[in-house]
Design a protein around this motif. Sequence first.
Motif, PDB file in Angstrom:
ATOM      1  N   LEU A 108      32.674  34.953  10.193  1.00 46.51           N
ATOM      2  CA  LEU A 108      32.620  35.503  11.552  1.00 46.51           C
ATOM      3  C   LEU A 108      31.789  36.776  11.571  1.00 46.51           C
ATOM      4  CD1 LEU A 108      34.677  38.221  11.807  1.00 46.51           C
ATOM      5  CD2 LEU A 108      36.375  36.431  11.509  1.00 46.51           C
ATOM      6  N   PHE A 109      31.314  37.110  12.759  1.00 45.10           N
ATOM      7  CA  PHE A 109      30.625  38.378  12.989  1.00 45.10           C
ATOM      8  C   PHE A 109      31.569  39.283  13.781  1.00 45.10           C
ATOM      9  CE2 PHE A 109      27.213  35.216  12.739  1.00 45.10           C
ATOM     10  CZ  PHE A 109      26.402  35.786  11.773  1.00 45.10           C
ATOM     11  N   TRP A 134      40.433  49.217   6.454  1.00 44.10           N
ATOM     12  CA  TRP A 134      41.823  49.586   6.130  1.00 44.10           C
ATOM     13  C   TRP A 134      42.809  48.883   7.062  1.00 44.10           C
ATOM     14  CZ3 TRP A 134      44.541  53.841   8.969  1.00 44.10           C
ATOM     15  CH2 TRP A 134      45.788  54.106   8.437  1.00 44.10           C
ATOM     16  N   ILE A 135      42.410  48.680   8.292  1.00 38.75           N
ATOM     17  CA  ILE A 135      43.325  48.126   9.286  1.00 38.75           C
ATOM     18  C   ILE A 135      43.434  46.602   9.201  1.00 38.75           C
ATOM     19  CG2 ILE A 135      43.652  47.787  11.782  1.00 38.75           C
ATOM     20  CD1 ILE A 135      42.438  50.586  12.191  1.00 38.75           C
ATOM     21  N   LEU A 136      42.302  45.927   8.996  1.00 38.54           N
ATOM     22  CA  LEU A 136      42.298  44.459   9.064  1.00 38.54           C
ATOM     23  C   LEU A 136      42.759  43.809   7.754  1.00 38.54           C
ATOM     24  CD1 LEU A 136      39.033  43.755  11.081  1.00 38.54           C
ATOM     25  CD2 LEU A 136      41.391  43.410  11.825  1.00 38.54           C
ATOM     26  N   PRO A 137      43.318  42.599   7.845  1.00 32.75           N
ATOM     27  CA  PRO A 137      43.828  41.916   6.650  1.00 32.75           C
ATOM     28  C   PRO A 137      42.743  41.252   5.808  1.00 32.75           C
ATOM     29  CG  PRO A 137      44.247  40.569   8.604  1.00 32.75           C
ATOM     30  CD  PRO A 137      43.678  41.871   9.085  1.00 32.75           C
ATOM     31  N   ARG A 138      41.518  41.149   6.343  1.00 27.50           N
ATOM     32  CA  ARG A 138      40.422  40.519   5.602  1.00 27.50           C
ATOM     33  C   ARG A 138      39.337  41.537   5.282  1.00 27.50           C
ATOM     34  NH1 ARG A 138      38.191  35.221   8.452  1.00 27.50           N
ATOM     35  NH2 ARG A 138      37.048  35.167   6.467  1.00 27.50           N
ATOM     36  N   ASN A 139      38.565  41.256   4.247  1.00 31.35           N
ATOM     37  CA  ASN A 139      37.462  42.131   3.881  1.00 31.35           C
ATOM     38  C   ASN A 139      36.319  41.977   4.891  1.00 31.35           C
ATOM     39  OD1 ASN A 139      36.110  43.970   2.035  1.00 31.35           O
ATOM     40  ND2 ASN A 139      34.772  42.256   1.522  1.00 31.35           N
ATOM     41  N   ILE A 140      35.710  43.098   5.268  1.00 30.76           N
ATOM     42  CA  ILE A 140      34.579  43.092   6.194  1.00 30.76           C
ATOM     43  C   ILE A 140      33.372  43.692   5.484  1.00 30.76           C
ATOM     44  CG2 ILE A 140      33.742  43.753   8.478  1.00 30.76           C
ATOM     45  CD1 ILE A 140      36.287  42.172   8.657  1.00 30.76           C
ATOM     46  N   ARG A 141      32.253  43.010   5.519  1.00 29.16           N
ATOM     47  CA  ARG A 141      31.009  43.520   4.940  1.00 29.16           C
ATOM     48  C   ARG A 141      30.145  44.073   6.077  1.00 29.16           C
ATOM     49  NH1 ARG A 141      27.878  39.831   0.957  1.00 29.16           N
ATOM     50  NH2 ARG A 141      27.066  41.916   0.479  1.00 29.16           N
ATOM     51  N   PHE A 142      30.043  45.385   6.167  1.00 27.05           N
ATOM     52  CA  PHE A 142      29.296  46.000   7.258  1.00 27.05           C
ATOM     53  C   PHE A 142      27.817  46.132   6.913  1.00 27.05           C
ATOM     54  CE2 PHE A 142      33.494  47.318   8.651  1.00 27.05           C
ATOM     55  CZ  PHE A 142      33.388  47.200  10.038  1.00 27.05           C
ATOM     56  N   ALA A 164      26.213  35.440   4.334  1.00 23.71           N
ATOM     57  CA  ALA A 164      27.604  35.778   4.052  1.00 23.71           C
ATOM     58  C   ALA A 164      28.553  35.057   4.996  1.00 23.71           C
ATOM     59  CB  ALA A 164      27.801  37.292   4.152  1.00 23.71           C
ATOM     60  N   VAL A 165      28.190  34.987   6.284  1.00 25.02           N
ATOM     61  CA  VAL A 165      29.035  34.295   7.260  1.00 25.02           C
ATOM     62  C   VAL A 165      29.097  32.799   6.944  1.00 25.02           C
ATOM     63  CG1 VAL A 165      29.244  33.653   9.696  1.00 25.02           C
ATOM     64  CG2 VAL A 165      28.720  36.012   9.080  1.00 25.02           C
ATOM     65  N   LYS A 166      27.958  32.217   6.551  1.00 22.20           N
ATOM     66  CA  LYS A 166      27.951  30.797   6.190  1.00 22.20           C
ATOM     67  C   LYS A 166      28.858  30.517   4.998  1.00 22.20           C
ATOM     68  CE  LYS A 166      23.298  29.840   7.929  1.00 22.20           C
ATOM     69  NZ  LYS A 166      21.905  29.494   7.564  1.00 22.20           N
TER      70      LYS A 166
END
Length: 780
Positions: free
Chosen positions: A59-60, A76-84, A125-127
């Motif tokens: 997802l984006f 820190w807030i979300l349960p999944r890792n986010i790559r910014f 990464a999204v794919k």
Amino acid sequence: MWWITIEILATLALLALLVVVGFFALPRLTIRTVFKLLLTLLYRKRVVGLENFPRDGGLFLVSNHVSWIDGILILWILPRNIRFIVDGGNFEKGFFRRLADAFDTILMTRSPKSIGRALQGGRDAVKQGQCVGLFPEGGLTRNGQLQGFRPGLNKLLKDKGGPVVPVWLDGMWGSIFSYSEGRLFWKRPSLPRRLVTLHIGPPLPPDTPLSIIRGHVAALGAQAMEDQQSRSPVLPRRILRSWKKRGRVMKAADSTGAEASGYEMLLRALVLRRILHRDLLEEEDKFVGVFLPPSVGAVVTNVALSLDHRVAVNLNYTSSSEVLNQCIAVAGIRKVLTSKKFMDKMNFNLNAKVIELESIQPKVRTSDKIWAALGTYVLPAFVIERIMGLQNIKHDDLLTVIFTSGSTGTPKGVMLTYGNVGHNVDAVDLAIRLNADDVVLGILPFFHSFGYSITLWGAMTLPPAGAFHFNPLDAKTVGKLAQRHGATVLLATPTFLRGYLRRVTKEQFSKVNVVVTGAEKTPPDLFDAFEERFGVRISEGYGTTELSPLVSVNIPASRSTANFQPDRREGSVGRPVPGVAAKIVDPETFAERDGETEGMLLISGPNVMRGYMGRQDLTDELVKDGWYITGDMARIDADGFIFITGRQSRFSKIGGEMVPHIRIEEELVRLVNEADTDKDGDVDQDDTPVLVVTSVSDAKKGERLVVLHRELAMSPAELRAGLTAAGLPNLYLPAVDAFYPVATIPLLGSGKLDLKAAQLMAQELASKNQASDEPAASDN
């Protein structure tokens, strides 16, 4: 006990050693662990709408950008890792490079190749099922407003690899990591354990237009502002602190010569509140009429009523007795507070008990004065609040009822809450950045929503002082008042500004550096003429009574903090103020449109009224799912600026085509002004509008255009030729016999065109004209 100290120091040293070792051996785990501990110590986290966040799959994630540490907070807030995806210029080497690697950041420099690699890396990464985050504003907001989205987001989404999840991070504006107070880092940090809330919206398809994605992020911002406001003090509590802080410095003045410091305003309000509560008002008097012009006394009266948990209803003294009594009946008003001096100038017969404020003085007791003095000079604000029960007032409690101007029909009672008006006060503070050196010129009446919300509550709650005058058309007195008190902020309509342009001297407006206009479209020539004379350029804004009233505004140049994006765009009415969301929909199906496509303008946020008094049917018709249907046609450009293209009621359907009155009106005014220009370059015209375009029914084409006008320097035939030369189609050309001269153009007390009266006048003139053209009946 010395060994305990040694043990503590040894433990700390061991922990520091472990962190250092971990930083080199297991940098990703160590850095993330340390930041998690730090953030837990400094902040409290909260998530709204977590059910909207997909637990798996690529997802984006698209977020607003308020602070320097937004990305880490979201991680820190979300349960999944986010790559910014972020600007790599800040993370080139050393510790910051390790920091970027620890959070799996996708770095991007300003070179085209680097940008291309970063975007491709995000899509890949999204794919692969990962979450990729982006701050599409391209930098930190300087004023809390949501900026325009950069087109790079479109490039990121072109492969349609996953849904777009809009989020809004709330709670970091005001922190040392934001640009609040105009600077980053260099300001006093707030108290620890700041609450940070992440609002998550439903996922959107990857082919969603950029403007609609931005609109969904803004809608989450409106939701966040409403949520945030519910935890802040209501206006009466804030005004106590404001007046105490102002102390012996002038806070309010008016054209009668009255002046009052913060202490004096509070003293008078506390005394009046006691007398109203004890002697003049009964428990049944929930709604109290106020029949006063803008003045020190009117401010004190309105505030005193709120301190006594009453609902002030400022009545329109430019209306007739019949209309006023309709308003009194709708609101259930039993008593009206006014002034003998004011009533002696009027000729009204009100269906309510009239209480003249001059008659109150004999009722003041020594105990009233002592209590007011204690509350003003001795007791802290929180004690006064407790005594008067102000802590029990909620944001959704009713503060006032303002009857609409009635430009298109019978006035309706708009119910505004403490939260509605409080939001407008905060929005003005964020957008215009008023300070203690400012003096707001209060010329708009308090029965006008802008006058009530901004020049009354805004000026009194925020640091500035207010200088009031009852007649905005009295340019000479307005000029003298501005010069006497050093006015810096002027809020007016274009009609009023025309008068000041002709009758106010440069010296009188020498300190004015903020001029905001609304209520009607500002003619292009007025921008240049006003700037040339007074050295300040007009900023146009937009609002309606039902929206408390402020929706959007172009930031005045003197208050601009713009850096990487513009905060004003002439021809527009500005970007929505913080906490307000706007969207464009199809006027018939209400399907959301790309903002660049013209459609109906809808507004959402904590500024949306509670509803129309006694008219739930009308409320349900115009407020749907929290969105207010403005009735205005508009478009929103890529940077979020709103362009009003016309009012739905100001269109005529002629031969099946929608013809905009405002477009024709603007061209006609331009032609008249050009023809009426003196040799010295000044436009020779009065302060009131020279013409208005309206319509009447037509048996053949459904409707036909009518122009009501005062004396013109051009003939109808010449004006029609001018419209053709300007590129307007034949359908937009009023007939030669559809130009009707009138003595005056109908206006409301607010200075806006009275569209209903204009249409009725046009119908009457058209009927007379038709009757005179019919052949006389035969005597046989």
